[in-house]
Design an enzyme around this catalytic site. Structure first.
Site, PDB file in Angstrom:
ATOM      1  N   LYS A  42      36.936  33.577  52.000  1.00 13.93           N
ATOM      2  CA  LYS A  42      36.300  34.438  50.913  1.00 13.93           C
ATOM      3  C   LYS A  42      34.980  34.080  50.869  1.00 13.93           C
ATOM      4  O   LYS A  42      34.568  33.243  49.937  1.00 13.93           O
ATOM      5  CB  LYS A  42      37.165  34.438  49.713  1.00 13.93           C
ATOM      6  CG  LYS A  42      36.982  35.472  48.652  1.00 13.93           C
ATOM      7  CD  LYS A  42      37.873  35.373  47.388  1.00 13.93           C
ATOM      8  CE  LYS A  42      37.339  36.454  46.311  1.00 13.93           C
ATOM      9  NZ  LYS A  42      37.341  37.771  46.645  1.00 13.93           N
TER      10      LYS A  42
HETATM   11  N1  PPE Z   1      40.904  41.764  49.954  1.00 15.05           N
HETATM   12  C1  PPE Z   1      39.349  41.727  49.398  1.00 15.05           C
HETATM   13  C2  PPE Z   1      38.195  41.794  50.612  1.00 15.05           C
HETATM   14  C3  PPE Z   1      38.883  40.967  48.132  1.00 15.05           C
HETATM   15  O1  PPE Z   1      37.886  41.032  47.888  1.00 15.05           O
HETATM   16  C4  PPE Z   1      40.075  40.754  47.316  1.00 15.05           C
HETATM   17  C5  PPE Z   1      39.737  40.150  45.989  1.00 15.05           C
HETATM   18  C6  PPE Z   1      41.239  40.966  47.608  1.00 15.05           C
HETATM   19  C7  PPE Z   1      41.742  41.375  49.024  1.00 15.05           C
HETATM   20  C8  PPE Z   1      42.610  40.700  46.688  1.00 15.05           C
HETATM   21  O2  PPE Z   1      42.520  39.190  46.571  1.00 15.05           O
HETATM   22  P1  PPE Z   1      43.368  38.518  45.258  1.00 15.05           P
HETATM   23  O3  PPE Z   1      42.376  38.850  44.109  1.00 15.05           O
HETATM   24  O4  PPE Z   1      43.248  37.238  45.479  1.00 15.05           O
HETATM   25  O5  PPE Z   1      44.499  39.375  44.972  1.00 15.05           O
HETATM   26  N2  PPE Z   1      38.484  40.722  45.380  1.00 15.05           N
HETATM   27  C9  PPE Z   1      37.711  40.168  44.531  1.00 15.05           C
HETATM   28  C10 PPE Z   1      36.370  40.396  44.280  1.00 15.05           C
HETATM   29  C11 PPE Z   1      36.032  41.578  43.740  1.00 15.05           C
HETATM   30  C12 PPE Z   1      34.719  42.134  43.334  1.00 15.05           C
HETATM   31  O6  PPE Z   1      34.090  43.200  43.264  1.00 15.05           O
HETATM   32  O7  PPE Z   1      33.944  40.749  43.437  1.00 15.05           O
HETATM   33  C13 PPE Z   1      38.336  40.150  43.226  1.00 15.05           C
HETATM   34  O8  PPE Z   1      39.280  41.085  43.129  1.00 15.05           O
HETATM   35  O9  PPE Z   1      38.314  39.198  42.295  1.00 15.05           O
END
Ligand code: PPE
Length: 311
Positions: A157
């Site tokens: 990330k």
């Molecule tokens: N894919 C991506 C690309 C992603 O950024 C997130 C979280 C997820 C999947 C889901 O991951 P999880 O939160 O561990 O279930 N995206 C983060 C950033 C959003 C933003 O706008 O900044 C979030 O949901 O916090």
């Protein structure tokens, strides 16, 4: 988004407006940062952070993949997060830990730049709207493909990698949709700009696996476990774009978006255009877990210990 009072910056709580960096911060130029998105909820046991340890572990992994050594222990970051929430007096909030290469020598070689760490918290409502969470959002398959493991590290990330999501988000927004769905380099379904994706067909649930270059979402894992506990079959497999149009139900998971149904994809209704029964059941149980209403998933919560004021 509602501004809080204090931000944790390299070991100290500073006023929100003073949490600043130099313009030669390496990460500003080259995207050399890693971050997390975490949420804390008001629960019967007090404010609790959802799957906090998993988020901290992923932050460490992301940092490792970009050769950044975090100058704190995991427990120190956990405690700092608790303190930041408590000192801001928040009962529920979004939490954004960020680890980045700070100001130092310019040029691509980053290893001589300092590693800075910040933790910001703020009150943040439903990412795709309350209406979207209740009735589903309209999504569009993006013309942008998800970054592949051939050039970057989709499982990390990292801030710079998000230019990919930013392009897809702008495109879907300009076209009048709430979210964009990216395909992987092979043309299989990957994920939303900030969410993982699930497809339901004939009572069975499927979600793209790690070979589709997804970010390994923590809420994805929670949703898989909850769905299986409810008795549903969940397959982690390649999903063809066409399956989106044939699906009975589609939903997305993410920290910011929580569990949000998709009601329309590329202008075609998903099922009858309303969130389906399986989505509803998984979402209800997921919400119970987030808000500490489920004993079964109680271990997913890290209750914030509010330090007593010094006497
Ligand atoms: N894919 C991506 C690309 C992603 O950024 C997130 C979280 C997820 C999947 C889901 O991951 P999880 O939160 O561990 O279930 N995206 C983060 C950033 C959003 C933003 O706008 O900044 C979030 O949901 O916090």
């Amino acid at each position: 988004m509602k501004q809080a009072d204090l931000i944790w910056m390299n070991g100290e709580l500073v006023p929100w407006e003073d949490a600043k960096v130099h313009v030669l911060t390496h990460a500003l130029h080259y995207g050399t940062g890693v971050f997390e998105g975490v949420r804390a909820y008001e629960t019967p046991k007090g404010t609790a952070i959802f799957r906090h340890a998993d988020h901290i572990d992923r932050l460490w992994k992301s940092a490792e993949m970009y050769c950044m050594e975090i100058p704190y222990s995991k427990e120190e970051i956990r405690q700092a997060t608790h303190e930041t929430i408590a000192r801001n007096g928040l009962r529920s909030c979004y939490i954004r830990p960020l680890v980045f290469r700070g100001a130092g020598p310019m040029g691509l070689f980053p290893l001589d730049c300092p590693v800075d760490v910040t933790i910001a918290v703020w009150e943040w409502g439903s990412y795709l709207g309350d209406e979207g969470k209740a009735n589903g959002v309209r999504a569009k398959v993006s013309s942008w493909r998800r970054i592949s493991s051939e050039s970057l590290i989709p499982s990390a990330k990292a801030t710079g990698q998000y230019l990919n999501s930013v392009l897809a988000k702008i495109e879907s927004h300009k076209a009048g949709y709430e979210e964009g769905i990216l395909l992987d380099q092979r043309g299989f379904v990957c994920e939303g700009t900030g969410e993982n994706l699930f497809v339901v067909k004939g009572g069975r649930i499927a979600t793209p696996g790690y070979t589709s270059d997804i970010l390994g979402g923590i809420n994805r894992l929670a949703a898989i476990e909850i769905a299986r506990d409810l008795g549903y079959e969940v397959a982690e497999r390649d999903i063809a774009r066409g399956e989106l149009y044939l699906a009975d139900e589609i939903f997305m998971t993410g920290t910011a978006a929580e569990l949000t149904p998709i009601r329309e994809i590329d202008d075609m209704p998903v099922g009858d255009g309303r969130p389906g029964e399986i989505t509803r059941r998984v979402q209800a149980e997921f919400e119970n877990a987030l808000h500490g209403r489920s004993e079964r998933y109680a271990s997913w919560l890290d209750v914030v210990q509010v330090p007593q004021p010094a006497t």
